[in-house]
Motif scaffolding. Sequence first.
Motif, mmCIF file in Angstrom:
data_model
loop_
_atom_site.group_PDB
_atom_site.id
_atom_site.type_symbol
_atom_site.label_atom_id
_atom_site.label_comp_id
_atom_site.label_asym_id
_atom_site.label_seq_id
_atom_site.Cartn_x
_atom_site.Cartn_y
_atom_site.Cartn_z
ATOM 1 N N THR A 69 33.940 -28.674 78.094
ATOM 2 C CA THR A 69 33.004 -27.577 77.907
ATOM 3 C C THR A 69 33.683 -26.210 77.834
ATOM 4 O O THR A 69 33.090 -25.230 77.408
ATOM 5 C CB THR A 69 31.959 -27.610 79.043
ATOM 6 O OG1 THR A 69 30.839 -26.860 78.658
ATOM 7 C CG2 THR A 69 32.496 -27.053 80.311
ATOM 8 N N MET A 70 34.956 -26.143 78.257
ATOM 9 C CA MET A 70 35.645 -24.846 78.258
ATOM 10 C C MET A 70 35.863 -24.350 76.821
ATOM 11 O O MET A 70 36.319 -25.107 75.972
ATOM 12 C CB MET A 70 37.008 -24.973 78.940
ATOM 13 C CG MET A 70 36.906 -25.290 80.414
ATOM 14 S SD MET A 70 38.534 -25.635 81.093
ATOM 15 C CE MET A 70 39.290 -24.017 80.951
ATOM 16 N N PRO A 71 35.585 -23.064 76.575
ATOM 17 C CA PRO A 71 35.828 -22.536 75.226
ATOM 18 C C PRO A 71 37.256 -22.809 74.754
ATOM 19 O O PRO A 71 37.466 -23.156 73.589
ATOM 20 C CB PRO A 71 35.576 -21.036 75.391
ATOM 21 C CG PRO A 71 34.626 -20.926 76.523
ATOM 22 C CD PRO A 71 34.982 -22.054 77.454
ATOM 23 N N ALA A 72 38.217 -22.702 75.674
ATOM 24 C CA ALA A 72 39.615 -22.865 75.280
ATOM 25 C C ALA A 72 39.936 -24.290 74.819
ATOM 26 O O ALA A 72 40.927 -24.517 74.139
ATOM 27 C CB ALA A 72 40.534 -22.476 76.437
ATOM 28 N N SER A 73 39.100 -25.272 75.191
ATOM 29 C CA SER A 73 39.341 -26.649 74.752
ATOM 30 C C SER A 73 38.759 -26.918 73.377
ATOM 31 O O SER A 73 38.858 -28.029 72.872
ATOM 32 C CB SER A 73 38.713 -27.659 75.724
ATOM 33 O OG SER A 73 39.050 -27.398 77.052
ATOM 34 N N PRO B 262 37.706 -25.557 69.202
ATOM 35 C CA PRO B 262 38.024 -24.620 68.129
ATOM 36 C C PRO B 262 37.073 -23.434 68.198
ATOM 37 O O PRO B 262 35.905 -23.615 68.549
ATOM 38 C CB PRO B 262 37.782 -25.420 66.844
ATOM 39 C CG PRO B 262 37.499 -26.810 67.248
ATOM 40 C CD PRO B 262 37.200 -26.845 68.704
ATOM 41 N N PRO B 263 37.578 -22.224 67.879
ATOM 42 C CA PRO B 263 36.719 -21.043 67.935
ATOM 43 C C PRO B 263 35.447 -21.243 67.127
ATOM 44 O O PRO B 263 35.482 -21.812 66.039
ATOM 45 C CB PRO B 263 37.579 -19.950 67.294
ATOM 46 C CG PRO B 263 38.970 -20.417 67.408
ATOM 47 C CD PRO B 263 38.934 -21.905 67.405
ATOM 48 N N GLY B 264 34.325 -20.801 67.695
ATOM 49 C CA GLY B 264 33.074 -20.849 66.962
ATOM 50 C C GLY B 264 32.361 -22.187 66.990
ATOM 51 O O GLY B 264 31.186 -22.266 66.664
ATOM 52 N N ALA B 265 33.060 -23.248 67.385
ATOM 53 C CA ALA B 265 32.432 -24.566 67.391
ATOM 54 C C ALA B 265 31.350 -24.642 68.467
ATOM 55 O O ALA B 265 31.403 -23.921 69.458
ATOM 56 C CB ALA B 265 33.481 -25.646 67.645
ATOM 57 N N LEU B 266 30.381 -25.502 68.242
ATOM 58 C CA LEU B 266 29.369 -25.747 69.262
ATOM 59 C C LEU B 266 30.084 -26.343 70.473
ATOM 60 O O LEU B 266 30.838 -27.308 70.342
ATOM 61 C CB LEU B 266 28.337 -26.736 68.720
ATOM 62 C CG LEU B 266 27.101 -26.950 69.578
ATOM 63 C CD1 LEU B 266 26.209 -25.705 69.541
ATOM 64 C CD2 LEU B 266 26.324 -28.167 69.103
ATOM 65 N N LEU B 267 29.870 -25.764 71.646
ATOM 66 C CA LEU B 267 30.549 -26.272 72.833
ATOM 67 C C LEU B 267 29.802 -27.474 73.383
ATOM 68 O O LEU B 267 28.580 -27.447 73.487
ATOM 69 C CB LEU B 267 30.607 -25.183 73.910
ATOM 70 C CG LEU B 267 31.373 -23.920 73.551
ATOM 71 C CD1 LEU B 267 31.232 -22.888 74.666
ATOM 72 C CD2 LEU B 267 32.842 -24.247 73.337
ATOM 73 N N PRO B 268 30.543 -28.522 73.733
ATOM 74 C CA PRO B 268 29.863 -29.623 74.415
ATOM 75 C C PRO B 268 29.311 -29.051 75.716
ATOM 76 O O PRO B 268 30.047 -28.387 76.443
ATOM 77 C CB PRO B 268 30.982 -30.626 74.703
ATOM 78 C CG PRO B 268 32.183 -30.132 73.989
ATOM 79 C CD PRO B 268 31.982 -28.690 73.681
#
Lengths: 318, 318
Positions: free
Chosen positions: B255-259, B261-267
């Motif tokens: 769920t971390m943004p850093a895991s 790709p930028p802009g992708a829907l976050l799990p």
Amino acid sequence: MTPLLEVQGLTKHYAGPHGRTLRALQDVSFTLAEGEVLGVVGESGCGKSTLGRAVLRLTEPTSGSIRFAGEELTGLSRHAMTKRRRDMQMVFQDPFGSLNPRHRVSTIVGEPLVVHGVAGVKARVAELLDMVGLPPDSGSRFPHEFSGGQRQRIAIARALALSPKLLVADEPVSALDVSIQSQIINLIAELRRKLSLSMIFISHDLSVIRHVSDRIAVMYLGRIVETGDAADIFARPAHPYTQALLSAVPTAPGQPKRERIVLEGDLPDPSAPPPGCAFHGRCRHAMPRCAVDIPALVPRRVGDDVALAACHLYEPVS
Amino acid sequence: MSSTVLSVEGLTLTVGGKALVEDVSFHLAAGEMMGLVGESGCGKSLTALATIRLLPSPPVEIAAGRIVIDGADVRALDSEGLRRLRGDRVGMIFQEPMTSLNPVFTVGDQIAEVLEIHRGLGRSAALARAAELIALVGLPAPREQLERYPHQLSGGQRQRVMIAIALACEPRVLIADEPTTALDVTVQAQILALIDRLRRDMGMACLLITHDLGVVSDVCDRAAVMYAGRIVEEASVAELFARPRHRYTQALIDTMPASNPPGALLPSIRGMVPPPGARGDGCAFAPRCAAPVEACRKVLPPLTGEAGHRAACWNPAS
Ligand SMILES: Nc1ncnc2c1ncn2[C@@H]1O[C@H](COP(=O)(O)OP(=O)(O)OP(=O)(O)O)[C@@H](O)[C@H]1O
Ligand SMILES: Nc1ncnc2c1ncn2[C@@H]1O[C@H](COP(=O)(O)OP(=O)(O)OP(=O)(O)O)[C@@H](O)[C@H]1O
Ligand code: SF4
Ligand SMILES: [Mg+2]
Ligand SMILES: [Mg+2]
């Protein structure tokens, strides 16, 4: 095409300690295109919130120009500004502090509609609650009955009530737990796409900024020291402060650790800013000239590229 | 086998019969840095406070468990024994350094006091040692710092003073509860580098409490993940992030943004952490889990695995 927002030389001075002037915002210029997200990063006290508030004239700027959809905002009367603010809304970090605890959620979300005399409040509130993913019965409840993430949804619903063109989000996910943070980031991204919102997204969390922004402005002591495309800045930060900031971010789990640039010292006092480049006391590349001349934020040659950075290491492009 | 300096076995903490922390066990070896991670309210601070019996008691009681620090059975200590344990063998740093420093005494007074009480030093010897400690934690002009009051320091400087106080008696164990959460990333990097250097130099064991997986991945040797009052997974950092077993650990990383790709829907992880008293009979994460099996909601999964990697999950991710 004219940008939605054009900010020129925006400056905000407060009365500082010992009769000094606190330069919270100093000569800040940037533009924001329709549908674009500008991420604003920097350390505590560098002027991010002041910037967000000054753009909406929630804080009166000391000088500078703000053009919104072609119209100059700085000269507008209070009444004219209130009308303009239909198109410009703000979401804050603390979702509880910004919601009146004695009002029901439907009142809170519907308030801007009532203030601006919009008809069909009830139906619009229901639509907004649905849009931000709150259960339909939320309207009849009070803020304290909701979790932090849900409260932030309420604040976002209210900010979107009048279908603004510009949303200034000041640390909207900083107070939330990681598992909730991603829900709100997704919501903001979805609303941005659906409503083609332009956004100024303020955060001190670089991984969040990287995730949501098209462009980035890095601030240091009241000034933008570097700005550009988000991917470019993360791949090739030019300003030594941007480099240090990026290297200080904890690595994503499972990724190789990067080399850390550990800065010495603290952010200088904005009421007694150092002469020259405000960063020179902490900069590992500082040269004699850095302590004297303020480097301008202009296009500069960085290797084979050109970057907008305020640093004497790079020659301005003539 | 390296020597264990802190060991917690089967710790259960209750308020009015309701369990807040349940059956928590972990061990810390000399020189080791262990992370305790989890979202707000999962019991990290209570667990840390319990190890040195600093709980607000009543209402919070130690209902079960054994705590041994440097050979001493902590639950059996009298008040004199506890006082010595806290000053001499365990140092503690908290998130908000301002509330733990006394605003009316100078930095020098506060560090010297610890040395006078616990080391029996005279005033001038204590002040001399205080200046050394100030230098050790990287503050400039140590003698001048001794004269300053907490409000005259920045957040990062205050946290350094807290570390100096915690280290005054060269403790065997340092417990750091969110020591950098209130600080900027560049200052966070300074403080974490400092703690890391000191534990290596002094062979101190360190329990680092944080909600930031990135921080854990950067500086810890080992980590335990807590969810709703229990440790749900424990492993070396490399192992934990490469092969998370518990579905909650996996979800947190994903769920971390850093895991992403930028802009992708976050799990995202649906729902919220259950409050104490509403954790159910099975795995407390089951209602939010992406891959629950039959047993999950009914039977509590035991913490199993090999010595280096244990998890409490009926359907491990790897
Ligand atoms: N109303 C005010 N009066 C005087 N000084 C102010 C006022 N508001 C802000 N400041 C000062 O202006 C500077 C910039 O503050 P600002 O809140 O914009 O920073 P920030 O980047 O948003 O920080 P943070 O990350 O901590 O929110 C700081 O030095 C702050 O102390
Ligand atoms: N004095 C108390 N009385 C009743 N419940 C308490 C008390 N102190 C803590 N709790 C509850 O115990 C649980 C664990 O609290 P704790 O402070 O250990 O969480 P934490 O993991 O440190 O969270 P955070 O990340 O927010 O600091 C929470 O649900 C909290 O509400
Ligand atoms: S202008 Fe000088 S001091 Fe400022 S960042 Fe560039 S090199 Fe460093
Ligand atoms: Mg701010
Ligand atoms: Mg805590």
